[in-house]
Design a protein around this motif. Structure first.
Motif, mmCIF file in Angstrom:
data_model
loop_
_atom_site.group_PDB
_atom_site.id
_atom_site.type_symbol
_atom_site.label_atom_id
_atom_site.label_comp_id
_atom_site.label_asym_id
_atom_site.label_seq_id
_atom_site.Cartn_x
_atom_site.Cartn_y
_atom_site.Cartn_z
ATOM 1 N N THR A 165 0.842 -1.190 0.000
ATOM 2 C CA THR A 165 0.000 0.000 0.000
ATOM 3 C C THR A 165 0.882 1.246 0.000
ATOM 4 O O THR A 165 2.071 1.191 0.331
ATOM 5 N N GLU A 226 -6.532 -8.059 -2.346
ATOM 6 C CA GLU A 226 -5.295 -7.767 -1.628
ATOM 7 C C GLU A 226 -4.494 -6.630 -2.245
ATOM 8 O O GLU A 226 -3.464 -6.237 -1.697
ATOM 9 N N SER A 228 -3.937 -2.593 -3.823
ATOM 10 C CA SER A 228 -4.086 -1.288 -3.171
ATOM 11 C C SER A 228 -5.516 -0.771 -3.235
ATOM 12 O O SER A 228 -6.037 -0.237 -2.244
ATOM 13 N N THR A 231 -7.688 -3.070 -1.019
ATOM 14 C CA THR A 231 -7.425 -2.823 0.393
ATOM 15 C C THR A 231 -8.087 -1.536 0.870
ATOM 16 O O THR A 231 -8.682 -1.490 1.952
ATOM 17 N N SER A 235 -11.163 -1.195 3.558
ATOM 18 C CA SER A 235 -11.041 -0.418 4.795
ATOM 19 C C SER A 235 -12.218 0.538 4.961
ATOM 20 O O SER A 235 -12.499 0.989 6.077
#
Length: 331
Positions: A165, A226, A228, A231, A235
């Motif tokens: 990330t 998985e 960027s 992810t 979030s």
């Protein structure tokens, strides 16, 4: 298909950086005994990175980035960057070739264009008189092949930003530049903002695809959970699903995106919600009007949401734009 792969390659490139160490002098310290650990605030320090080890003798004050992708992250941690490689000049980036979403910041801070159109120019690097050079090993702006030449100019640290990330990259760059506290503060501020938005929005029921779709018959790039983009959206509360590996046409396995032919896209576009990475209203209309995808759940319900033209490469600035866009859409 060529365009998709090229652009996504750069995207991946910007998303992840596995900076395990830094500096290069032309000769790494074989024993590693005369360099302090990179996290204790002292100099010199030895950084282990993608292409070896580099000893940085003192806190860098003139950083040069040959990766336009890394430059945005450096700006976000207030690194003293004096020059950066650039892409194509345009009115939207003040004719610098810096990425649109942070070009204003770079110009305000006096960052010079090292060279444009990401065409490597060693003489320009020398002229910038760097005391630290940061390069990428992946993406269209990679200069890994010039690592030895660059290391002869100044300590050089190589980063693979395709597997982590932007926050991970920022923390690694903070270590290489002596800006650990700034990097941690930047990441904490961003993560707090994400948590704030995640708590304020109503996430649609069901799963989510995040895709790059141009409507011109090229492959559709599906963000992997998985990666960027996956992810970041996770979030925020979204259940991101990617494409089946069996549909991936990429010649090399990637952690960020899978590329799927148009005829197979319907098999992978199964989510109730679809985000369009690097997408605008035009790409949304193209997706909704594509006959092959007419029965896709998100197309039927028209739950297709562009993330904007700056959502392709993720750094602090573009990620913030994505978070703001999601907040506006689902608050």
């Amino acid at each position: 298909m060529q365009r998709s792969h090229l652009q996504l390659g750069a995207l991946a490139a910007l998303a992840a950086l596995t900076l395990t160490a830094c500096t290069t002098g032309a000769t790494p310290d074989p024993a590693g005994t005369d360099a302090a650990p990179a996290s204790d605030g002292t100099w010199p320090r030895t950084i282990t990175h993608e292409l070896g080890e580099t000893v940085i003798e003192a806190e860098p004050l003139r950083i040069v980035s040959t990766s336009v992708t890394l430059t945005g992250i450096l700006l976000s941690i207030d690194a003293p960057i004096v020059a950066s490689a650039a892409s194509t000049p345009a009115e939207t980036n003040q004719n610098t070739g810096f990425f649109d979403w942070w070009a204003d910041v770079a110009v305000e801070r006096g960052v010079e264009v090292l060279y444009q159109n990401i065409e490597y120019d060693e003489e320009a690097v020398i002229a910038a008189e760097p005391d630290l050079i940061l390069v990428s090993t992946t993406g269209a702006d990679a200069t890994a092949d010039q690592y030895d030449a660059l290391s002869a100019i100044a300590p050089t640290v190589a980063v693979d930003y395709s597997a982590a990330t932007w926050q991970d990259v920022a923390l690694d760059l903070g270590e290489a530049t002596g800006l650990e506290e700034q990097a941690e503060a930047t990441v904490e501020e961003f993560d707090a903002r994400v948590a704030e938005v995640a708590g304020a929005i109503t996430v649609p029921e069901g799963s989510t695809n995040a895709v790059v779709f141009y409507g011109d018959g090229t492959d559709t790039a599906f963000a992997k959970p998985e990666g960027s983009h996956g992810t970041l959206l996770a979030s925020l509360g979204f259940d991101v699903v990617g494409a089946d590996d069996a549909l991936d046409t990429a010649e090399q396995a990637r952690t960020d995106f899978a590329f799927v032919s148009l005829e197979n896209t319907v098999q992978a576009l199964t989510a109730e919600t679809v985000f369009l990475v690097n997408g605008s209203t035009a790409e949304k209309e193209a997706l909704l009007s594509e006959p092959v995808l007419a029965n896709a759940p998100a197309v039927v319900s028209e739950q297709v949401y562009p993330l904007g033209p700056n959502s392709f490469r993720i750094d602090y600035y573009s990620a913030t734009e994505i978070v703001n866009t999601v907040e506006e859409l689902f608050s």
